[in-house]
Design a protein around this motif. Sequence first.
Motif, PDB file in Angstrom:
ATOM      1  N   LEU A 126       0.835  -1.205   0.000  1.00 30.77           N
ATOM      2  CA  LEU A 126       0.000   0.000   0.000  1.00 30.77           C
ATOM      3  C   LEU A 126       0.871   1.257   0.000  1.00 30.77           C
ATOM      4  O   LEU A 126       0.570   2.234  -0.706  1.00 30.77           O
ATOM      5  CB  LEU A 126      -0.915  -0.016   1.230  1.00 30.77           C
ATOM      6  CG  LEU A 126      -1.994   1.067   1.311  1.00 30.77           C
ATOM      7  CD1 LEU A 126      -2.943   0.964   0.130  1.00 30.77           C
ATOM      8  CD2 LEU A 126      -2.774   0.949   2.618  1.00 30.77           C
TER       9      LEU A 126
ATOM     10  N   ALA B 210       1.091   4.481  -2.689  1.00 33.07           N
ATOM     11  CA  ALA B 210       0.443   5.620  -2.034  1.00 33.07           C
ATOM     12  C   ALA B 210       0.414   6.867  -2.925  1.00 33.07           C
ATOM     13  O   ALA B 210       1.463   7.313  -3.391  1.00 33.07           O
ATOM     14  CB  ALA B 210       1.149   5.934  -0.724  1.00 33.07           C
TER      15      ALA B 210
ATOM     16  N   THR C 266      -2.481   7.872   2.668  1.00 30.04           N
ATOM     17  CA  THR C 266      -2.321   6.458   2.324  1.00 30.04           C
ATOM     18  C   THR C 266      -0.972   5.929   2.787  1.00 30.04           C
ATOM     19  O   THR C 266      -0.858   4.783   3.235  1.00 30.04           O
ATOM     20  CB  THR C 266      -2.452   6.257   0.803  1.00 30.04           C
ATOM     21  OG1 THR C 266      -3.656   6.868   0.346  1.00 30.04           O
ATOM     22  CG2 THR C 266      -2.474   4.784   0.436  1.00 30.04           C
TER      23      THR C 266
END
Length: 480
Positions: A90, A94, A99
């Motif tokens: 993730l 980002a 995030t």
Amino acid sequence: MTETPQARTVVVPLALAQFVASYAATNMNVAISTIAEDLDTTVIGIQTTITLFTLTMAALMITGSKLTDIWGRKRCFVGGLAIYGTGALLAALAPGLGTMIVGYSVLEGVGSALMIPPIYILITVVFTDLKSRAKYFGVVSGAAGLGAAAGPLVGGLITSAISWRASFLAQVLLVVWILVLARRLPDPPMKEPRPRLDVVGAVLSAAGMMFVVLGVLQSGTYGWLTSREAFTIGDVEVVPEGGISPVWIFVAVGVVVFAWFFLHVRSRERAGRDPLISLRLFQNRTSNLGLGTQHIQWLTLQGSFFVISVFLQQERDFNAIQTGLALTPATAGILLASAAAERMAGRHSQRRLIRAGFGASVGGLLLLLALVREDSNVLTLVPGLLLMGIGIGIMLTASVNVVQSAFPDSDQGDISGLSRSVSNLGSSLGTALAGSIIVAASHPGGRPFVLSLVVLGSFLVIGWVLALLLPRKAAAKTAA
């Protein structure tokens, strides 16, 4: 379990997992400016992200250790790796700071809190004699130090050659490899019945740590003594400009929460219920002093890496790979000391090694202060960083061994979580403290960086004093 093939089956995946978690704490330092620009944020935003990662680990490490006793060591190790890998993926993708915080600070932090306690528990229960345990603690602790030290170099190489995002993708690939190796990990039988999770204790311990570290982070904006600007929550002005700094409000709340936590734990123990962690673990003088040395080791390691990385990027305009290469002497020092861990453990007491490590680290920091200037050659970094690396490498293994060996196998889950929590809290405070001093300076330049190193050096002196207080012979292991 001392034959090489068997030992390799146990130690390799554990050491690699510790390496990747420690690498994650420092690899972003060399790319602070690049990441901030790419995510449209500031250096403070990235510093906060790094601090929140180590803070999440520290806040949840004791809980993760207790879950190890409830769910099993191997299950927690594998589950933590899976969460960590998801977070790394993730973070690699980002689009913005939010995030990045979720992937890197939260998911990688939670994953680390689950997978790190089983590493030290398994080393302790599988290798029962002190010499073998010292050897493999040396491997794992060396992997921790190497990961932290190699983070800037490897992160700089990957960032310069490809992208900072590729550094996170490399972590994903390494996690997948560790998961494959972990299939052959042994999981020795655990005591029955399994304990229950103290949810209230877990929340209180995490909240106490978060308030203290977040308080230190506020110093960059509001200052340490009087508030440079009004501190507001929503539309409510809590502290006016010129009032007491919000730093101390956060720290005071953290202290109150910690007091509540200890009262809660004592109440559960008296009622015969499972606490998050037993208070008797804090009654072992040897372990307490060892925990103090661990905390200061990681505080100064992460803090000094952050200070030097920001100095090189902001004052010398170094890019990621140049910054990583400049920090290579520290990596070499940690490698040299870790490679000699078994030999040193056989010739010297853990107490002597910790004292020597702090002495070398203080000497290295003094060399940095004496030789490095804004316009000096980058080679002036080498003697100080090399000596600091050797010093930290010497004492990392010794401190872990002192703490873990002070308790029987039945307590390894609790003491492992406490040990890792204390170390990661040191990492969080080191980055937060060093960063706050740099940012709080009204005129960035040489003096803020010097002041940061002086403050970190004072902590090293405190650590050396704690090492002097360690008893010559470890106290008898507390009965389960």
